[in-house]
Design an enzyme around this catalytic site. Structure first.
Site, PDB file in Angstrom:
ATOM      1  N   ASP A  99      10.613  -0.613   9.341  1.00 12.78           N
ATOM      2  CA  ASP A  99       9.453  -1.035   8.553  1.00 12.78           C
ATOM      3  C   ASP A  99       8.644   0.203   8.184  1.00 12.78           C
ATOM      4  OD1 ASP A  99       7.802  -3.775   7.976  1.00 12.78           O
ATOM      5  OD2 ASP A  99       6.449  -2.086   8.380  1.00 12.78           O
ATOM      6  N   ASN A 134       0.318   1.505  -1.439  1.00 17.52           N
ATOM      7  CA  ASN A 134       0.073   0.660  -2.612  1.00 17.52           C
ATOM      8  C   ASN A 134      -1.389   0.756  -3.068  1.00 17.52           C
ATOM      9  OD1 ASN A 134       2.440  -0.559  -3.505  1.00 17.52           O
ATOM     10  ND2 ASN A 134       2.395  -2.112  -1.893  1.00 17.52           N
ATOM     11  N   HIS A 154       1.075  -0.109  -7.281  1.00 19.51           N
ATOM     12  CA  HIS A 154       2.325  -0.778  -6.913  1.00 19.51           C
ATOM     13  C   HIS A 154       3.561  -0.084  -7.479  1.00 19.51           C
ATOM     14  CE1 HIS A 154       0.829  -4.266  -4.731  1.00 19.51           C
ATOM     15  NE2 HIS A 154      -0.243  -4.162  -5.504  1.00 19.51           N
ATOM     16  N   ASP A 192       6.684   0.782  -5.319  1.00 16.93           N
ATOM     17  CA  ASP A 192       8.071   0.412  -5.609  1.00 16.93           C
ATOM     18  C   ASP A 192       8.997   1.634  -5.514  1.00 16.93           C
ATOM     19  OD1 ASP A 192       7.272  -2.150  -6.025  1.00 16.93           O
ATOM     20  OD2 ASP A 192       7.464  -2.130  -8.220  1.00 16.93           O
ATOM     21  N   GLU A 200       8.379  -4.517   2.981  1.00 12.43           N
ATOM     22  CA  GLU A 200       8.777  -3.133   3.265  1.00 12.43           C
ATOM     23  C   GLU A 200       9.611  -3.058   4.533  1.00 12.43           C
ATOM     24  OE1 GLU A 200       5.746  -4.426   3.263  1.00 12.43           O
ATOM     25  OE2 GLU A 200       4.465  -3.584   4.841  1.00 12.43           O
TER      26      GLU A 200
END
Ligand SMILES: [Mg+2]
Length: 310
Positions: free
Chosen positions: A182, A190, A195, A199, A226
């Site tokens: 994770d 973010n 975002h 990404d 994530e």
């Protein structure tokens, strides 16, 4: 009217002269032709080569054409084999029997050359449709197994494939492990960079992990958000922890290149192995649960570290 290059046809005919004449005619029409003198020989050839069309005589000593059709349909061939049956049997019952045995079409003997070629062309249309359907299905399967953003396997595939890996592991008593990973503080990436950069981090993280695991065997799937699952074949929990540590270090030590510049991204990891003695479905659930619990242990201990299931 010639066949496009590459249509591979097997001609089965017991009479040598007839076989030679037909072979010549078919080659002239552009087919790649192989021949067999009996149903038995045809079956052997079909098992070891990849034909698209089978053109077979009905009346042959030994295995007849209808039986050959049936045997071909019973076989588990990788691709569809289009069958045209040549027959001197002309009653409706015979024709029905031939089609029910698995022939796609039939032609009465002696075959008229123009009609034979026309029937084979019709067969090519069926084969092309079948191929495009097959291609479309393969694309759909790939899409349904893949996460579109990070181009890794998705959770659905993880579930399906883990069942197969676990079955193999149990049968061969070969260890299997999973590492849950994770990305640390992903929300703040973010929040800070937007975002789009988030990404990019997900994509680049997956690409980075791929360079750090065994190619061609171990694989990564997006578990959600994530969080990722890394599946390690032939690995017990100790080997999995070692692999996870290599991935952890490989991520933390070298920043990821994004449109917001170089970002140092760390991740937390939890490793667990499959219990080979437990029923596969239970064992998979338990392994994922244990790996997740170990991951949260890493989070609570300060992140950017590897833990193993207690
Ligand atoms: Mg014959």
């Amino acid at each position: 009217m010639s066949a496009p290059a590459g249509f591979r046809l097997l001609l089965v005919e017991d009479e040598a002269t007839q076989r030679m004449l037909m072979e010549r005619l078919l080659r002239r029409a552009g087919y790649v032709v192989d021949t067999a003198a009996s149903g038995e020989e045809a079956l052997t050839k079909i098992a070891s080569a990849d034909y698209q069309i089978l053109l077979t005589d009905w009346d042959m000593p030994g295995m007849d054409g209808a039986t050959l059709c049936r045997r071909v349909r019973e076989a588990d061939l990788p691709n569809y084999l289009y069958i045209l049956l040549l027959t001197g049997h002309t009653t409706t019952e015979d024709v029905v029997a031939g089609l029910e045995a698995g022939a796609d079409d039939y032609l009465r003997k002696p075959a008229n050359e123009a009609e034979l070629i026309a029937r084979l062309n019709a067969g090519q249309r069926i084969l092309r449709l079948e191929q495009s359907l097959r291609d479309a299905n393969a694309r759909i399967e790939l899409l349904s197994n893949t996460d579109p953003l990070v181009r890794a396997f998705n959770r659905r595939y993880l579930g399906d494939q883990l069942e197969r890996e676990a079955e193999y592991a149990r049968r061969h008593q070969s260890p299997l492990a999973v590492v849950m990973a994770d990305i640390d503080h992903f929300k703040s990436i973010n929040d800070k960079h937007g975002h789009r950069v988030g990404d990019e981090v997900l994509q680049n993280f997956v690409d980075r992990v791929r360079t750090l695991i065994r190619p061609g065997g171990d694989w990564i799937a997006r578990y959600g958000g994530e969080e990722f699952a890394i599946v390690l074949l032939h690995a017990d929990v100790t080997a999995a922890a070692t692999a996870a540590e290599r991935v952890r270090a490989g991520c933390a030590e070298k920043p990821l290149l994004t449109s917001a510049g170089l970002l140092t991204v760390t991740a937390s990891f939890g490793a667990a192995a499959l219990d080979l003695a437990a029923p596969p479905a239970d064992a998979i659930d338990a392994m994922l649960r244990d790996a997740d619990a170990a991951l949260y242990k890493s989070k609570h201990a300060g992140r950017n570290r590897v833990s193993i299931a207690a």
